[in-house]
Every structure is written in C-alpha cells, then in structure tokens.
Design a protein around this motif. Structure first.
Motif, PDB file in Angstrom:
ATOM      1  N   LEU A 245     126.958 130.194 -18.265  1.00  0.00           N
ATOM      2  CA  LEU A 245     128.272 130.770 -18.553  1.00  0.00           C
ATOM      3  C   LEU A 245     128.668 130.291 -19.946  1.00  0.00           C
ATOM      4  CD1 LEU A 245     129.918 129.955 -15.105  1.00  0.00           C
ATOM      5  CD2 LEU A 245     129.022 132.176 -15.847  1.00  0.00           C
ATOM      6  N   VAL A 246     128.863 131.218 -20.867  1.00  0.00           N
ATOM      7  CA  VAL A 246     128.999 130.860 -22.286  1.00  0.00           C
ATOM      8  C   VAL A 246     130.234 131.512 -22.899  1.00  0.00           C
ATOM      9  CG1 VAL A 246     127.891 130.912 -24.553  1.00  0.00           C
ATOM     10  CG2 VAL A 246     126.487 130.693 -22.491  1.00  0.00           C
ATOM     11  N   HIS A 247     130.909 130.745 -23.736  1.00  0.00           N
ATOM     12  CA  HIS A 247     131.993 131.289 -24.564  1.00  0.00           C
ATOM     13  C   HIS A 247     131.778 130.821 -25.990  1.00  0.00           C
ATOM     14  CE1 HIS A 247     135.946 131.361 -26.557  1.00  0.00           C
ATOM     15  NE2 HIS A 247     136.161 132.424 -25.828  1.00  0.00           N
ATOM     16  N   ARG A 248     131.865 131.763 -26.941  1.00  0.00           N
ATOM     17  CA  ARG A 248     131.743 131.438 -28.360  1.00  0.00           C
ATOM     18  C   ARG A 248     132.973 131.936 -29.094  1.00  0.00           C
ATOM     19  NH1 ARG A 248     126.432 133.076 -27.040  1.00  0.00           N
ATOM     20  NH2 ARG A 248     124.929 131.355 -27.213  1.00  0.00           N
ATOM     21  N   ALA A 249     133.620 131.046 -29.804  1.00  0.00           N
ATOM     22  CA  ALA A 249     134.760 131.411 -30.643  1.00  0.00           C
ATOM     23  C   ALA A 249     134.282 131.549 -32.074  1.00  0.00           C
ATOM     24  CB  ALA A 249     135.849 130.344 -30.553  1.00  0.00           C
ATOM     25  N   THR A 250     134.653 132.651 -32.725  1.00  0.00           N
ATOM     26  CA  THR A 250     134.246 132.868 -34.110  1.00  0.00           C
ATOM     27  C   THR A 250     135.435 132.943 -35.054  1.00  0.00           C
ATOM     28  OG1 THR A 250     134.212 135.270 -33.737  1.00  0.00           O
ATOM     29  CG2 THR A 250     132.144 134.069 -33.403  1.00  0.00           C
ATOM     30  N   ASP A 251     136.643 132.855 -34.525  1.00  0.00           N
ATOM     31  CA  ASP A 251     137.852 132.981 -35.337  1.00  0.00           C
ATOM     32  C   ASP A 251     138.938 132.106 -34.730  1.00  0.00           C
ATOM     33  OD1 ASP A 251     140.143 133.727 -36.699  1.00  0.00           O
ATOM     34  OD2 ASP A 251     139.707 135.871 -36.642  1.00  0.00           O
ATOM     35  N   ARG A 252     139.503 131.207 -35.517  1.00  0.00           N
ATOM     36  CA  ARG A 252     140.537 130.306 -34.998  1.00  0.00           C
ATOM     37  C   ARG A 252     141.799 131.041 -34.553  1.00  0.00           C
ATOM     38  NH1 ARG A 252     138.957 125.270 -35.742  1.00  0.00           N
ATOM     39  NH2 ARG A 252     137.449 124.839 -37.399  1.00  0.00           N
ATOM     40  N   LEU A 253     141.975 132.270 -35.008  1.00  0.00           N
ATOM     41  CA  LEU A 253     143.170 133.012 -34.622  1.00  0.00           C
ATOM     42  C   LEU A 253     143.252 133.224 -33.111  1.00  0.00           C
ATOM     43  CD1 LEU A 253     143.605 135.730 -37.401  1.00  0.00           C
ATOM     44  CD2 LEU A 253     145.043 133.724 -36.979  1.00  0.00           C
ATOM     45  N   ILE A 254     142.118 133.186 -32.403  1.00  0.00           N
ATOM     46  CA  ILE A 254     142.186 133.401 -30.961  1.00  0.00           C
ATOM     47  C   ILE A 254     143.004 132.307 -30.281  1.00  0.00           C
ATOM     48  CG2 ILE A 254     139.986 134.620 -30.931  1.00  0.00           C
ATOM     49  CD1 ILE A 254     138.755 132.116 -29.589  1.00  0.00           C
ATOM     50  N   PHE A 255     142.922 131.068 -30.809  1.00  0.00           N
ATOM     51  CA  PHE A 255     143.685 129.971 -30.210  1.00  0.00           C
ATOM     52  C   PHE A 255     145.180 130.129 -30.498  1.00  0.00           C
ATOM     53  CE2 PHE A 255     139.548 128.072 -31.688  1.00  0.00           C
ATOM     54  CZ  PHE A 255     138.917 128.190 -30.459  1.00  0.00           C
ATOM     55  N   ALA A 256     145.496 130.573 -31.706  1.00  0.00           N
ATOM     56  CA  ALA A 256     146.896 130.808 -32.053  1.00  0.00           C
ATOM     57  C   ALA A 256     147.475 131.949 -31.220  1.00  0.00           C
ATOM     58  CB  ALA A 256     147.028 131.113 -33.544  1.00  0.00           C
ATOM     59  N   ARG A 257     146.698 133.018 -31.035  1.00  0.00           N
ATOM     60  CA  ARG A 257     147.183 134.139 -30.229  1.00  0.00           C
ATOM     61  C   ARG A 257     147.472 133.689 -28.796  1.00  0.00           C
ATOM     62  NH1 ARG A 257     142.645 136.980 -32.558  1.00  0.00           N
ATOM     63  NH2 ARG A 257     143.326 138.198 -34.373  1.00  0.00           N
ATOM     64  N   GLY A 258     146.551 132.904 -28.234  1.00  0.00           N
ATOM     65  CA  GLY A 258     146.746 132.406 -26.877  1.00  0.00           C
ATOM     66  C   GLY A 258     147.959 131.506 -26.765  1.00  0.00           C
ATOM     67  N   ALA A 259     148.173 130.652 -27.779  1.00  0.00           N
ATOM     68  CA  ALA A 259     149.336 129.762 -27.764  1.00  0.00           C
ATOM     69  C   ALA A 259     150.639 130.552 -27.835  1.00  0.00           C
ATOM     70  CB  ALA A 259     149.253 128.771 -28.923  1.00  0.00           C
ATOM     71  N   LEU A 260     150.649 131.611 -28.636  1.00  0.00           N
ATOM     72  CA  LEU A 260     151.854 132.447 -28.719  1.00  0.00           C
ATOM     73  C   LEU A 260     152.115 133.165 -27.402  1.00  0.00           C
ATOM     74  CD1 LEU A 260     151.659 134.006 -32.295  1.00  0.00           C
ATOM     75  CD2 LEU A 260     153.184 132.197 -31.489  1.00  0.00           C
ATOM     76  N   GLU A 261     151.068 133.665 -26.758  1.00  0.00           N
ATOM     77  CA  GLU A 261     151.252 134.300 -25.452  1.00  0.00           C
ATOM     78  C   GLU A 261     151.815 133.295 -24.450  1.00  0.00           C
ATOM     79  OE1 GLU A 261     150.980 137.524 -24.716  1.00  0.00           O
ATOM     80  OE2 GLU A 261     150.602 137.770 -26.858  1.00  0.00           O
ATOM     81  N   ALA A 262     151.291 132.066 -24.493  1.00  0.00           N
ATOM     82  CA  ALA A 262     151.783 131.021 -23.595  1.00  0.00           C
ATOM     83  C   ALA A 262     153.234 130.687 -23.893  1.00  0.00           C
ATOM     84  CB  ALA A 262     150.914 129.775 -23.723  1.00  0.00           C
TER      85      ALA A 262
END
Length: 250
Positions: A210-227
């Motif tokens: 089971l693998v997850h690869r992040a290629t852009d730091r914006l995904i973490f910011a987007r998730g934090a804003l949704e939270a």
C-alpha cells in the motif's frame, strides 16, 4: 507550509487571514505575508486579529504559547507539527477539553485513506509480516516520520497491540530472525523528496503493498484548509481526518 497555506488562502473565499506568525529568529519577520491586504509575517500574537481557527505547522517548542492563545481566543486548533513528547501530547489533550483540536501527522487526504486501508489490511492479514518504508527530503529532522508512526500505530491497534510493543526501528548486525508480530521501520533521507510511504505485508508466496507518494507540498496545505474549515465552530474535543472523511461520505 506557511507559504503554501498563504498562497491557497488568497483564492479561497471561505477564509480571511487574521495573521501569519513565525519564530522570532525567522528571516521572514516583517516580510509581506503573500498579497493579503498589507499583512506581514510577525512573531508576536498581539499582531493577530480576531480568529476562528489556527493552523499550526511549526515546532514542538511553540506549543505552550499556541495553546495559550487558542484557549484565550476560543479558537479551534489544527496542528500538523510532529515530534511532540508525552507531556506535550497531554497538553493537547487538556486543551481539547475547552476547544476543538485536530491533530494529524500528515494532512494529505490520500494518507488519511491509506491509514484506513492499513488498519483494514493489518486486521485481515493478522499473521503477515508488516514493514513500513518512508522517504523524505534531506532537511527533515525527525525519523521515522510522524506519518510512518501513525501508519504503524493504526496497524498495531488493528492487531490488538501498541506501537510501543511492536515497533522495530533499527536492524544492524546479528539480529536473528524477524520477530513475529513486529512492525519494522526503514527510513530514507535525501534530496527534495516531498514524502513517500509504503506499507508492505508479507506472507509465504505473496506480498501486499500500500503506497502513497506526494509530489507537491500543496496537498498538505489543501488538506489542512479543509480540516480548518470543517473544524471551526465544532464543540470542544479531539478530532481526526478520519472523522472529516466520514462526514464527507455522509
């Protein structure tokens, strides 16, 4: 992460920026905070206006002032800081008696789904060997990553044990055979890797990855804003990204 959050907030009508705080020794102090109506980076909470929610990506040392300010302002807290010790975790738990707190080692919604899948796989394949491999950029301070530890904790809980009891963080020399039920960790640091996590389960003749690869730091910011948007206005208590996903699923 601060810069990523600021860039996304500029185009998100759900939010108005109340302030952008950095440490007192940061080179950003006094610099413009994006294009937000003349706001500048500051190191003093007095510069922050009224607010509903704080998003924190800082360091464990900042936690006392952060909690103090959130309690005084009755603001929800979303924190992605990792490396808290037991005392600091207790502070967060105590704060949650008065304000809503959402703590996550990784704000990628893909990682939140991965944790769910790991929990299910670890329970269903209870006797399989389980290993966690993570890779991050060369500047990361903590190892294993907070995300890897969260994955390990989810797997351990699904198997009726704890990460403290099951984790193996290093192997060197004559270690003997792999201990049954253990959860092994391997860490890679190099270059500008944003974040990669692989959970591998092994049995005789087969392996599940089971693998997850992040290629852009914006995904973490987007998730934090949704939270943050979801958490603001909630009753006091501890919240998780898993709860956010469940709410979205209806």
């Amino acid at each position: 992460m601060g810069g990523a959050l600021l860039s996304l907030i500029e185009d998100d009508a759900r939010f108005a920026l109340a302030g952008a705080l950095v440490s007192a020794d940061s080179r950003r102090v006094g610099a413009p905070a994006g294009h937000h109506a003349g706001l500048r980076y500051d190191c003093d909470w007095a510069a922050v206006g009224p607010l509903d929610v704080v998003i924190d990506f800082s360091a464990p040392a900042a936690l006392p002032a952060l909690i103090e300010q959130c309690l005084a302002r009755h603001a929800a807290l979303v924190t992605g800081t990792t490396g808290f010790d037991a005392t600091q975790e207790a502070w967060l738990a105590a704060a949650a008696a008065h304000i809503p707190v959402l703590q996550a080692a990784n704000f990628s919604l893909g990682i939140a789904v991965l944790i769910r899948l790991v929990r299910e796989a670890a329970a269903a394949l209870h006797a399989w060997d389980l290993e966690i491999l993570e890779a991050h950029h060369a500047r990361k301070h903590d190892a294993p990553s907070g995300t890897a530890l969260a994955l390990g904790a989810a797997a351990a809980a699904a198997r009726g044990t704890s990460l403290e009891a099951a984790a193996v963080y290093a192997r060197q020399g004559q270690t003997g055979p792999r201990g049954p039920g253990s959860i092994g960790f391997a860490v890679i640091r190099g270059g500008d890797v944003v974040g990669e996590h692989s959970v591998q389960l092994f049995a005789a003749g087969e392996r599940l990855e089971l693998v997850h690869r992040a290629t852009d730091r914006l995904i973490f910011a987007r998730g934090a804003l949704e939270a943050a948007y979801w958490l603001a206005g909630k009753p006091a208590g501890r919240y998780t990204l898993d709860a956010l996903l469940a709410a979205r699923a209806g």
